[in-house]
Design a protein around this motif. Structure first.
Motif, PDB file in Angstrom:
ATOM      1  N   LEU A 200     -17.196 -18.034 -18.770  1.00  0.00           N
ATOM      2  CA  LEU A 200     -18.470 -18.759 -18.677  1.00  0.00           C
ATOM      3  C   LEU A 200     -18.313 -20.200 -19.160  1.00  0.00           C
ATOM      4  O   LEU A 200     -18.850 -21.135 -18.551  1.00  0.00           O
ATOM      5  N   GLY A 201     -17.564 -20.372 -20.242  1.00  0.00           N
ATOM      6  CA  GLY A 201     -17.324 -21.714 -20.768  1.00  0.00           C
ATOM      7  C   GLY A 201     -16.551 -22.572 -19.772  1.00  0.00           C
ATOM      8  O   GLY A 201     -16.836 -23.772 -19.614  1.00  0.00           O
ATOM      9  N   ALA A 202     -15.571 -21.965 -19.085  1.00  0.00           N
ATOM     10  CA  ALA A 202     -14.772 -22.694 -18.099  1.00  0.00           C
ATOM     11  C   ALA A 202     -15.638 -23.159 -16.933  1.00  0.00           C
ATOM     12  O   ALA A 202     -15.467 -24.269 -16.419  1.00  0.00           O
ATOM     13  N   ILE A 203     -16.554 -22.304 -16.513  1.00  0.00           N
ATOM     14  CA  ILE A 203     -17.452 -22.657 -15.405  1.00  0.00           C
ATOM     15  C   ILE A 203     -18.332 -23.842 -15.785  1.00  0.00           C
ATOM     16  O   ILE A 203     -18.509 -24.789 -15.014  1.00  0.00           O
ATOM     17  N   ILE A 204     -18.867 -23.808 -17.008  1.00  0.00           N
ATOM     18  CA  ILE A 204     -19.764 -24.874 -17.467  1.00  0.00           C
ATOM     19  C   ILE A 204     -19.005 -26.193 -17.646  1.00  0.00           C
ATOM     20  O   ILE A 204     -19.421 -27.252 -17.152  1.00  0.00           O
ATOM     21  N   ILE A 205     -17.869 -26.127 -18.358  1.00  0.00           N
ATOM     22  CA  ILE A 205     -17.085 -27.340 -18.612  1.00  0.00           C
ATOM     23  C   ILE A 205     -16.524 -27.904 -17.312  1.00  0.00           C
ATOM     24  O   ILE A 205     -16.424 -29.123 -17.127  1.00  0.00           O
ATOM     25  N   GLY A 206     -16.164 -27.021 -16.391  1.00  0.00           N
ATOM     26  CA  GLY A 206     -15.579 -27.449 -15.127  1.00  0.00           C
ATOM     27  C   GLY A 206     -16.498 -28.310 -14.289  1.00  0.00           C
ATOM     28  O   GLY A 206     -16.032 -29.078 -13.430  1.00  0.00           O
ATOM     29  N   LEU A 210     -14.960 -33.855 -18.038  1.00  0.00           N
ATOM     30  CA  LEU A 210     -14.022 -33.747 -19.148  1.00  0.00           C
ATOM     31  C   LEU A 210     -12.627 -33.251 -18.746  1.00  0.00           C
ATOM     32  O   LEU A 210     -11.629 -33.813 -19.200  1.00  0.00           O
ATOM     33  N   PRO A 211     -12.506 -32.212 -17.918  1.00  0.00           N
ATOM     34  CA  PRO A 211     -11.170 -31.693 -17.600  1.00  0.00           C
ATOM     35  C   PRO A 211     -10.254 -32.726 -16.955  1.00  0.00           C
ATOM     36  O   PRO A 211      -9.086 -32.859 -17.341  1.00  0.00           O
ATOM     37  N   PHE A 287     -11.663 -22.582 -12.489  1.00  0.00           N
ATOM     38  CA  PHE A 287     -13.036 -22.984 -12.790  1.00  0.00           C
ATOM     39  C   PHE A 287     -13.095 -24.323 -13.524  1.00  0.00           C
ATOM     40  O   PHE A 287     -14.025 -25.108 -13.349  1.00  0.00           O
ATOM     41  N   LEU A 288     -12.095 -24.602 -14.355  1.00  0.00           N
ATOM     42  CA  LEU A 288     -12.081 -25.845 -15.112  1.00  0.00           C
ATOM     43  C   LEU A 288     -11.821 -27.065 -14.236  1.00  0.00           C
ATOM     44  O   LEU A 288     -12.426 -28.124 -14.435  1.00  0.00           O
ATOM     45  N   PHE A 289     -10.908 -26.922 -13.250  1.00  0.00           N
ATOM     46  CA  PHE A 289     -10.429 -28.100 -12.538  1.00  0.00           C
ATOM     47  C   PHE A 289     -10.743 -28.151 -11.048  1.00  0.00           C
ATOM     48  O   PHE A 289     -10.395 -29.133 -10.398  1.00  0.00           O
ATOM     49  N   SER A 290     -11.385 -27.144 -10.490  1.00  0.00           N
ATOM     50  CA  SER A 290     -11.648 -27.147  -9.048  1.00  0.00           C
ATOM     51  C   SER A 290     -12.613 -28.244  -8.624  1.00  0.00           C
ATOM     52  O   SER A 290     -12.618 -28.666  -7.470  1.00  0.00           O
ATOM     53  N   SER A 291     -13.422 -28.722  -9.561  1.00  0.00           N
ATOM     54  CA  SER A 291     -14.387 -29.773  -9.234  1.00  0.00           C
ATOM     55  C   SER A 291     -13.896 -31.170  -9.578  1.00  0.00           C
ATOM     56  O   SER A 291     -14.393 -32.160  -9.043  1.00  0.00           O
TER      57      SER A 291
END
Length: 367
Positions: A200-206, A210-211, A287-291
């Protein structure tokens, strides 16, 4: 296409014998050698088949001195691969000989690692083969991947020096292998709550910026070459197998399957927790970097998504009946056939038909 179908049938027959019959270890080794030989010949004797053909052929042809290695480093070829190429180039100018030696080394490491990481080696090799077909030709990253997978035995044996040495060697072939260091800290149990919260944290941060900023800063610390690669990769679109919606849904469904069966399979097969945590981390990276940083979501998670083949074969341990395992193998076979086409979907014309030094030699393939 006929040669690919032949390899598929070979994989299926050997997998069927593995799970349906009680073959001795010596007999299984014979089958292993047969399959190994066919794969080495398939990859080693290819010609104008696979990705990046012209770049690697040109690199081999020009690797005639130490000076060219330095030039190639500036062009993006790591020093380890440069020295490897230069050594073989100093012995022969035949690119097919180079490809055969490359294939011998690559599959030797893959087969050794596979025996350690899978309860049903032929089944996992089938899934691995189709999953990585789309990057056939990415010589540097394939060798790096093979070294990294081989190094996992040292994680399981708690031999830190040997593990980090292997990752260092892999890094000299492809800088992305540096991500594999994290595996040394993954051979442990994480609570279900922790895993869900991290996702869930990865989805939000992603969804934030920031990443991408963080990774760019780290790459800058590594040097100009790494920083420039970040800039180049951040503008590239990676293959459909890495970032497609279908691929994401597949990973999520498999994650749920692996997650639900974690408790029982981590007892039945000790490497399961390491494999699961690696696959889980690959999903986190996505999830962190796809966006923000597409290349890392694709290339970076590659070292983690590959655990799928070992985890899938482990699911067979849930079935005591050999007949039930055979039915599941049929599902795996159909799945592998579909994944094969998805793997090469970005550039199918580079793989079909298969062109080799003895097969389809008159076929013109435009690069």
């Amino acid at each position: 296409m006929a040669i690919y179908i032949f390899i598929f049938i070979l994989f299926f027959l050997f997998s069927y014998l593995e799970i349906r019959t009680s073959i001795e270890a010596s007999q299984k080794n014979v089958l292993y050698i047969i399959l190994y030989s066919f794969l080495v010949l398939l990859v080693g004797f290819r010609w104008e088949t696979g990705t990046d053909w012209n770049q690697y052929l040109k690199n081999f042809t020009n690797s005639t001195s130490i000076d060219t290695i330095i030039v190639n480093i500036l062009l993006g070829f790591e020093i380890g691969y440069g020295l490897f190429t230069f050594f073989i180039r100093s012995l022969t100018d035949n690119y097919t000989v180079f490809l055969v030696i490359h294939a011998i080394l690559y599959y030797f490491l893959i087969f050794r690692a596979n025996k350690q990481l899978s309860p049903f080696p032929f089944v996992s090799l089938l899934v691995f083969y189709v999953s990585t077909m789309g990057i056939l030709g990415s010589n540097r990253q394939l060798i790096a991947l093979a070294i990294c997978l081989f190094s996992l035995k040292f994680v399981l044996e708690k031999k830190a020096f040997k593990f980090f040495l292997c990752v260092l060697i892999a890094f000299l072939f492809h800088t992305s292998a540096l991500l594999f260091i994290v595996y040394y800290f993954l051979n442990r149990h994480f609570s279900k709550v922790f895993i869900i919260l991290v996702l869930l944290g990865a989805i939000i941060i992603g969804k934030s910026s920031l990443p991408g900023m963080l990774f760019s800063n780290i790459a800058s610390l590594l040097g100009g070459a790494s920083a420039s690669k970040v800039d180049i990769y951040s503008e590239n679109v990676v293959s459909e197998t890495s970032l497609s919606l279908v691929g994401l849904i597949r990973r999520i469904l498999f994650f749920i399957l692996f997650f639900v069966n974690y408790k029982i399979l981590s007892i039945k097969f000790l490497p399961y927790k390491l494999l699961f945590n690696g696959f889980f981390l690959g999903l986190v990276i996505y999830f962190l970097f796809s966006s923000s940083f597409i290349a890392l979501a694709g290339r970076g998670s590659f070292y983690f998504n590959v655990m799928e083949c070992f985890l899938l074969s482990s699911q067979l341990l849930l079935f005591k009946s050999k007949r039930d395992r055979a039915y599941l193998l049929l599902i795996f076979f159909v799945y592998s056939y579909l994944i094969f086409f998805q793997s090469i979907s970005e550039y199918p014309e580079l793989f079909i038909p298969y062109k080799g030094v003895f097969i389809n030699t008159d076929y013109f393939r435009e690069y």
